[in-house]
Write an enzyme that holds these catalytic residues in place. Sequence first.
Site, PDB file in Angstrom:
ATOM      1  N   LYS A 139      94.057  18.277  -6.088  1.00 33.72           N
ATOM      2  CA  LYS A 139      94.155  18.814  -7.305  1.00 33.72           C
ATOM      3  C   LYS A 139      93.358  20.135  -7.305  1.00 33.72           C
ATOM      4  O   LYS A 139      93.625  21.172  -7.681  1.00 33.72           O
ATOM      5  CB  LYS A 139      93.826  18.041  -8.516  1.00 33.72           C
ATOM      6  CG  LYS A 139      93.386  18.755  -9.711  1.00 33.72           C
ATOM      7  CD  LYS A 139      93.037  17.777 -11.092  1.00 33.72           C
ATOM      8  CE  LYS A 139      91.751  17.484 -11.366  1.00 33.72           C
ATOM      9  NZ  LYS A 139      90.801  18.684 -11.681  1.00 33.72           N
ATOM     10  N   ASN A 140      92.215  19.929  -6.980  1.00 32.68           N
ATOM     11  CA  ASN A 140      91.000  21.053  -7.168  1.00 32.68           C
ATOM     12  C   ASN A 140      91.325  22.038  -6.132  1.00 32.68           C
ATOM     13  O   ASN A 140      91.226  23.472  -6.020  1.00 32.68           O
ATOM     14  CB  ASN A 140      89.667  20.537  -6.967  1.00 32.68           C
ATOM     15  CG  ASN A 140      89.355  19.969  -8.101  1.00 32.68           C
ATOM     16  OD1 ASN A 140      90.170  19.969  -9.338  1.00 32.68           O
ATOM     17  ND2 ASN A 140      87.794  19.412  -8.400  1.00 32.68           N
ATOM     18  N   ARG A 174      89.795  23.589 -18.187  1.00 34.43           N
ATOM     19  CA  ARG A 174      89.023  24.591 -18.014  1.00 34.43           C
ATOM     20  C   ARG A 174      89.340  25.383 -16.963  1.00 34.43           C
ATOM     21  O   ARG A 174      89.089  26.553 -16.677  1.00 34.43           O
ATOM     22  CB  ARG A 174      87.702  24.064 -17.659  1.00 34.43           C
ATOM     23  CG  ARG A 174      86.927  23.162 -18.556  1.00 34.43           C
ATOM     24  CD  ARG A 174      85.656  22.742 -18.466  1.00 34.43           C
ATOM     25  NE  ARG A 174      84.916  23.711 -17.538  1.00 34.43           N
ATOM     26  CZ  ARG A 174      84.187  24.902 -18.223  1.00 34.43           C
ATOM     27  NH1 ARG A 174      84.239  24.815 -19.619  1.00 34.43           N
ATOM     28  NH2 ARG A 174      83.893  25.779 -17.623  1.00 34.43           N
ATOM     29  N   CYS A 208      82.791  20.888 -22.621  1.00 36.56           N
ATOM     30  CA  CYS A 208      83.673  19.780 -22.331  1.00 36.56           C
ATOM     31  C   CYS A 208      82.698  18.493 -22.440  1.00 36.56           C
ATOM     32  O   CYS A 208      81.595  18.717 -22.644  1.00 36.56           O
ATOM     33  CB  CYS A 208      84.402  19.945 -21.236  1.00 36.56           C
ATOM     34  SG  CYS A 208      83.650  19.790 -19.688  1.00 36.56           S
ATOM     35  N   ARG A 259      79.047  23.921 -19.350  1.00 35.57           N
ATOM     36  CA  ARG A 259      79.817  24.607 -18.318  1.00 35.57           C
ATOM     37  C   ARG A 259      80.252  26.110 -18.628  1.00 35.57           C
ATOM     38  O   ARG A 259      81.506  26.386 -18.995  1.00 35.57           O
ATOM     39  CB  ARG A 259      81.090  23.962 -18.242  1.00 35.57           C
ATOM     40  CG  ARG A 259      80.915  22.390 -17.714  1.00 35.57           C
ATOM     41  CD  ARG A 259      81.987  21.715 -17.218  1.00 35.57           C
ATOM     42  NE  ARG A 259      82.877  21.825 -16.132  1.00 35.57           N
ATOM     43  CZ  ARG A 259      83.612  21.100 -15.537  1.00 35.57           C
ATOM     44  NH1 ARG A 259      84.304  20.496 -16.252  1.00 35.57           N
ATOM     45  NH2 ARG A 259      84.097  21.718 -14.509  1.00 35.57           N
ATOM     46  N   ASP A 305      81.871  14.430  -8.629  1.00 38.23           N
ATOM     47  CA  ASP A 305      83.154  13.971  -8.985  1.00 38.23           C
ATOM     48  C   ASP A 305      83.275  12.454  -8.484  1.00 38.23           C
ATOM     49  O   ASP A 305      84.450  11.927  -8.750  1.00 38.23           O
ATOM     50  CB  ASP A 305      84.279  14.966  -8.514  1.00 38.23           C
ATOM     51  CG  ASP A 305      84.661  15.962  -9.269  1.00 38.23           C
ATOM     52  OD1 ASP A 305      83.821  16.103 -10.345  1.00 38.23           O
ATOM     53  OD2 ASP A 305      85.119  16.859  -8.943  1.00 38.23           O
ATOM     54  N   ARG A 363      95.325  13.102 -15.618  1.00 37.89           N
ATOM     55  CA  ARG A 363      94.914  14.909 -15.054  1.00 37.89           C
ATOM     56  C   ARG A 363      94.615  15.152 -13.729  1.00 37.89           C
ATOM     57  O   ARG A 363      94.910  16.035 -13.299  1.00 37.89           O
ATOM     58  CB  ARG A 363      93.786  15.224 -15.938  1.00 37.89           C
ATOM     59  CG  ARG A 363      94.052  15.440 -17.569  1.00 37.89           C
ATOM     60  CD  ARG A 363      92.805  16.226 -18.067  1.00 37.89           C
ATOM     61  NE  ARG A 363      92.353  17.277 -16.969  1.00 37.89           N
ATOM     62  CZ  ARG A 363      90.754  17.343 -16.934  1.00 37.89           C
ATOM     63  NH1 ARG A 363      90.088  16.921 -17.491  1.00 37.89           N
ATOM     64  NH2 ARG A 363      90.669  18.277 -16.138  1.00 37.89           N
TER      65      ARG A 363
HETATM   66  C1  UD1 Z   1      84.635  22.374 -10.146  1.00 33.77           C
HETATM   67  C2  UD1 Z   1      85.552  21.101  -9.827  1.00 33.77           C
HETATM   68  C3  UD1 Z   1      85.016  20.107 -10.574  1.00 33.77           C
HETATM   69  C4  UD1 Z   1      83.706  19.360 -10.184  1.00 33.77           C
HETATM   70  C5  UD1 Z   1      82.553  20.785 -10.091  1.00 33.77           C
HETATM   71  C6  UD1 Z   1      81.448  20.582  -9.355  1.00 33.77           C
HETATM   72  C7  UD1 Z   1      87.445  22.450  -9.854  1.00 33.77           C
HETATM   73  C8  UD1 Z   1      88.873  22.741 -10.696  1.00 33.77           C
HETATM   74  N1  UD1 Z   1      86.861  21.811 -10.729  1.00 33.77           N
HETATM   75  O1  UD1 Z   1      84.367  22.599 -11.491  1.00 33.77           O
HETATM   76  O2  UD1 Z   1      85.890  19.239 -10.323  1.00 33.77           O
HETATM   77  O3  UD1 Z   1      83.108  18.677 -10.813  1.00 33.77           O
HETATM   78  O4  UD1 Z   1      83.301  21.712  -9.589  1.00 33.77           O
HETATM   79  O5  UD1 Z   1      81.577  20.084  -7.903  1.00 33.77           O
HETATM   80  O6  UD1 Z   1      87.281  22.750  -8.787  1.00 33.77           O
HETATM   81  N2  UD1 Z   1      77.752  27.117 -13.774  1.00 33.77           N
HETATM   82  C9  UD1 Z   1      76.895  27.950 -14.629  1.00 33.77           C
HETATM   83  N3  UD1 Z   1      77.615  29.178 -14.753  1.00 33.77           N
HETATM   84  C10 UD1 Z   1      79.044  29.648 -14.238  1.00 33.77           C
HETATM   85  C11 UD1 Z   1      79.602  28.598 -13.506  1.00 33.77           C
HETATM   86  C12 UD1 Z   1      79.026  27.387 -13.333  1.00 33.77           C
HETATM   87  O7  UD1 Z   1      75.870  27.747 -15.026  1.00 33.77           O
HETATM   88  O8  UD1 Z   1      79.469  30.524 -14.526  1.00 33.77           O
HETATM   89  C13 UD1 Z   1      77.075  25.658 -13.495  1.00 33.77           C
HETATM   90  C14 UD1 Z   1      78.001  24.412 -14.261  1.00 33.77           C
HETATM   91  O9  UD1 Z   1      77.554  24.377 -15.556  1.00 33.77           O
HETATM   92  C15 UD1 Z   1      77.365  23.514 -13.354  1.00 33.77           C
HETATM   93  C16 UD1 Z   1      77.391  24.038 -12.061  1.00 33.77           C
HETATM   94  O10 UD1 Z   1      77.084  25.406 -12.211  1.00 33.77           O
HETATM   95  O11 UD1 Z   1      76.161  22.924 -13.693  1.00 33.77           O
HETATM   96  C17 UD1 Z   1      78.516  23.748 -10.978  1.00 33.77           C
HETATM   97  O12 UD1 Z   1      79.665  23.949 -11.715  1.00 33.77           O
HETATM   98  P1  UD1 Z   1      80.989  24.667 -11.164  1.00 33.77           P
HETATM   99  O13 UD1 Z   1      80.693  24.519  -9.442  1.00 33.77           O
HETATM  100  O14 UD1 Z   1      81.496  25.984 -11.557  1.00 33.77           O
HETATM  101  O15 UD1 Z   1      82.041  23.658 -11.569  1.00 33.77           O
HETATM  102  P2  UD1 Z   1      83.714  24.049 -11.834  1.00 33.77           P
HETATM  103  O16 UD1 Z   1      84.191  25.212 -10.797  1.00 33.77           O
HETATM  104  O17 UD1 Z   1      83.884  24.170 -13.154  1.00 33.77           O
END
Ligand code: UD1
Length: 418
Positions: free
Chosen positions: A22-23, A94, A118, A123, A306, A398
């Site tokens: 999925k990711n 998201r 969420c 996030r 995850d 999902r």
């Molecule tokens: C992706 C995965 C999700 C997984 C996560 C962490 C997808 C679609 N989803 O989510 O399944 O749980 O990686 O492995 O691939 N952060 C900030 N600012 C930003 C972006 C992120 O502070 O602009 C923080 C987040 O709050 C979190 C950390 O960085 O604490 C990592 O998040 P991130 O890697 O961005 O997660 P996603 O990409 O949303």
Amino acid sequence: MEKLLIRGGVPLKGTVSISGSKNASLPIMAAAILAGGRSVLRGLPALRDVLTMGALLEQMGARFNFSPDDSLAEIDASELKNPVAAYELVKTMRASVLVLGPLTARYGRAKVSLPGGCAIGARPINLHLMGLEKMGAKIELEGGYVIAKARRLKGASLYFDLPTVTGTENLMMAAALAKGVTVLENAAREPEIVDLAETLQAMGAKIEGAGGSLIEIEGVDELKPFDHEAIPDRIETATFAVAAAVTGGDILIKNSRPEHLDAVSIKLRETGAEVKKTPAGLRVKGNGRPRSVNITTMPYPGFPTDVQAQFMALMCIAGGTSTINETVFENRFMHVPELKRMGADIDLQGGLATVKGVPALKGAEVMATDLRASASLVLAALAAESESVVHRIYHLDRGYEQMEKKLLALGARAERIK
Ligand code: UD1
């Protein structure tokens, strides 16, 4: 609302085949925006999130033809009329934010609803926006939407305060069509990022270093459509691996990439489970009561956040006490009160859960709150002594393709009820 009725206590045995990731699929679907013409994505799992991304692309004017039976989709984003990701869809997923980079790069404008918080934390997407701004986009926030505008993005040196997965993907896609060289430092290193980079390379992008923390992208003027097969889902693989361990079963996991699962495999072995790479697939065998082990979630190649909830289900019945330290998301313990309803002994202090193993969990009615929490509850129910009902199973849909069908084939007693 649908729920899953599970009569636990059966060791799961047999063979399961893992679906496409999925990711990995979601960013690759968004990458289709970068090219004119028909892109083909193979191994695409029939999941609610995939349909949401498809609907998002269609709303913009792209064609999205998905044959779930063949796990194949054709996406043609040649004529996007409406580069908008509306709140109604973004609020359900998201990862919709992944269209922001490609839209800005190819169409020079994008309007994408802010995802908001969420169940597992705030996030934010500040790092995605910081990157686009440094690449020359003008970013405005208006009425809950991000509006990005740029004549043509230009290459920039970017540093991520945290290695963000979708942030790295968004900016890698944007940089592929920017003018000049972009450097991403402290980039996320997840296998899904490598899969996206390989897709972009097949489209004609010049990318080096994906899979490491420094990625260099030299922008090109034009990209061509792709024909790509997504990697197998490493989180689904890990979930079935834990299912074997928690039920004392023996599962051969086909279509998996064990090299993406090293941290989980090592930890599972420490619990006493057998985890073997065989030519036929990954074989995981439970071995009596699991031993307790400690885990700390981290960005790849660390232990994946995850898989934290699923691993906790295993630790609930371990002989001893384990600590589970969640460092990626601040509020990813929604499964804890539900596991306690099944008799688990868990003490939660901020991001640290201390799990004292009990000899057995007991069936109960429990509520899924997010995708991986729902998998954790299903695993706990499979291991529990009597009958459980997992409510709000739509969270599971999902991210897991045909979960109960796969469980039934392994001998589980599970039934979806309205
Ligand atoms: C992706 C995965 C999700 C997984 C996560 C962490 C997808 C679609 N989803 O989510 O399944 O749980 O990686 O492995 O691939 N952060 C900030 N600012 C930003 C972006 C992120 O502070 O602009 C923080 C987040 O709050 C979190 C950390 O960085 O604490 C990592 O998040 P991130 O890697 O961005 O997660 P996603 O990409 O949303």
